[in-house]
Design an enzyme around this catalytic site. Structure first.
Site, PDB file in Angstrom:
ATOM      1  N   SER A  75     -13.709   3.520 -48.372  1.00 26.95           N
ATOM      2  CA  SER A  75     -12.700   4.535 -48.674  1.00 26.95           C
ATOM      3  C   SER A  75     -12.452   4.524 -50.172  1.00 26.95           C
ATOM      4  O   SER A  75     -12.795   3.549 -50.858  1.00 26.95           O
ATOM      5  CB  SER A  75     -11.406   4.161 -47.940  1.00 26.95           C
ATOM      6  OG  SER A  75     -10.312   4.906 -48.413  1.00 26.95           O
ATOM      7  N   TYR A  81      -4.731  -1.907 -45.140  1.00 26.96           N
ATOM      8  CA  TYR A  81      -5.902  -1.016 -45.239  1.00 26.96           C
ATOM      9  C   TYR A  81      -6.612  -1.215 -46.578  1.00 26.96           C
ATOM     10  O   TYR A  81      -7.842  -1.354 -46.636  1.00 26.96           O
ATOM     11  CB  TYR A  81      -5.417   0.426 -45.082  1.00 26.96           C
ATOM     12  CG  TYR A  81      -6.490   1.472 -44.940  1.00 26.96           C
ATOM     13  CD1 TYR A  81      -7.003   1.812 -43.696  1.00 26.96           C
ATOM     14  CD2 TYR A  81      -6.968   2.151 -46.060  1.00 26.96           C
ATOM     15  CE1 TYR A  81      -7.969   2.806 -43.572  1.00 26.96           C
ATOM     16  CE2 TYR A  81      -7.934   3.138 -45.939  1.00 26.96           C
ATOM     17  CZ  TYR A  81      -8.426   3.459 -44.696  1.00 26.96           C
ATOM     18  OH  TYR A  81      -9.384   4.436 -44.574  1.00 26.96           O
TER      19      TYR A  81
END
Ligand code: NAD
Length: 253
Positions: free
Chosen positions: A135, A148
Site C-alpha cells: 500500500s 495497518y
C-alpha cells in the site's frame, strides 16, 4: 492465451489470498483470464466459493488470522499473491491490542508462512513470482492506522528479503503499493473517516482520501490486477525487491 495482453500463464499455478472481494477478486479474474490454475483463498466461504465456481478456480476457505491455516497454502504455487488484509482505524491510545496482533498475523506472519511453503517448489522449478499487495501505507504513514501502517512496512521488508534470497533461483518478489482503491475496504473507511473527521461521507473521498493525490479518482481494482499479471510476463526478471506505486501520484508529493 489471454486476449488482453497476450500474457499466457497456462500451466502456472497461482495462489491469491483475500480472493473473495475487491482487489483479490480482480486478481483472480485476471489470472484465470491469463490461463493460470488459480487457488482462490479467503475466509469468506460463500463468496470465495461462488467466485471460484464462476471462474473455474479452486476455492480454499482459510482464516489467515490463524497462521496455521497458512502453512501449506503455498505448496506447488508458481505465483503467490499475498493480498488478504483488513483495516482498523483508531488513535494509538485507543487501538485494541488484539486487533493490532490480528492485523500483523493476517498481513505479515501468514504471508511469511505462505511464501515459506512456496519457495522450495519455485526454487526446484527455477521460476517464481511473489507479489505482495502492500500500500502507500507501506511507504508512508497516516494517523489512526498504526497496525495497518506497521504491517505494510513489515511486508515491504519481508518482500525485499525474499527478493535477495530468491534471485539466484529465478524468483522475484515485489510489492504493489496502491493508493485508495474502489473496494469494500475503502467503502468501510469512508464511513469511519466521516465519523473521525466529523464530515458527511460524501465529502470524505475528495477532501480526505484524495487530499494528497494529484489524480482525483480512486484506483480501480483491475489496474492493480493488471500490474500483478504483468510482473508474471516476459522481461520482468530484473524487477525484484521493488515497491511499485499505483497511487495517482500520492507518493510524488
Ligand atoms: P476487501 O475488504 O475488499 O477484501 C479483502 C479480502 O480479504 C476479503 O475478501 C476478506 O474476506 C479477506 N480477508 C480478510 N481477513 C482475512 C483472513 N483473516 N483470512 C482470509 N481472508 C481474509 O479489501 P481490498 O481493498 O480488496 O484489499 C485487498 C488488499 O489490498 C489488502 O491487503 C489491502 O491492505 C490492500 N490495499 C487496499 C487498498 C484500497 O484502497 N482498497 C489500498 C492499498 C492496499
Amino acid at each position: 492465451m489471454s486476449e488482453r495482453t497476450g500474457l499466457d500463464l497456462n500451466g502456472k499455478r497461482v495462489l491469491v489470498t483475500g480472493a473473495a472481494s475487491g482487489i483479490g477478486a480482480a486478481l483472480t479474474r485476471r489470472f484465470v483470464a491469463a490461463g493460470a490454475e488459480v487457488v482462490a483463498a479467503d475466509k469468506a466461504a460463500d463468496a470465495v466459493s461462488a467466485l471460484a465456481d464462476e471462474l473455474g478456480a479452486t476455492a480454499r476457505v482459510v482464516d489467515l488470522a490463524d497462521p496455521g491455516d497458512a502453512d501449506d497454502l503455498g505448496d506447488g504455487a508458481d505465483v503467490v499473491v499475498n493480498n488478504a488484509g483488513f483495516q482498523h482505524v483508531a488513535p494509538v491510545q485507543e487501538f485494541p491490542p488484539e486487533v493490532f496482533a490480528a492485523i500483523l498475523r493476517v498481513m505479515v506472519e501468514s504471508p511469511f508462512r505462505i511464501v515459506r511453503s512456496a519457495l522450495p517448489g519455485m526454487y526446484q522449478r527455477g521460476w517464481g513470482r511473489i507479489i505482495n499487495i502492500s500500500s502507500v501505507h507501506g511507504l508512508r504513514a497516516s494517523p489512526f492506522k498504526s497496525a495497518y501502517v506497521t504491517a505494510k512496512h513489515a511486508l515491504e521488508g519481508l518482500s525485499k528479503t525474499i527478493a535477495l534470497e530468491g534471485a539466484p533461483h529465478g524468483v522475484t518478489s515485489n510489492c504493489l503499493c496502491p493508493g485508495f482503491v474502489r473496494t469494500p475496504l475503502v467503502e468501510r473507511q469512508v464511513a469511519e473517516q466521516a465519523r473521525l473527521h466529523r464530515v458527511p461521507e460524501a465529502q470524505v473521498t475528495e477532501d480526505v482520501l484524495l487530499a494528497r493525490t494529484p489524480v482525483k479518482r480512486l484506483v480501480e481494482p483491475e489496474e492493480v490486477a493488471e500490474l500483478a499479471a504483468w510482473l508474471c510476463g516476459p522481461g520482468t526478471t530484473s524487477i525484484t525487491g521493488a515497491s511499485l506505486s499505483v497511487d495517482g501520484g500520492w507518493t510524488a508529493n
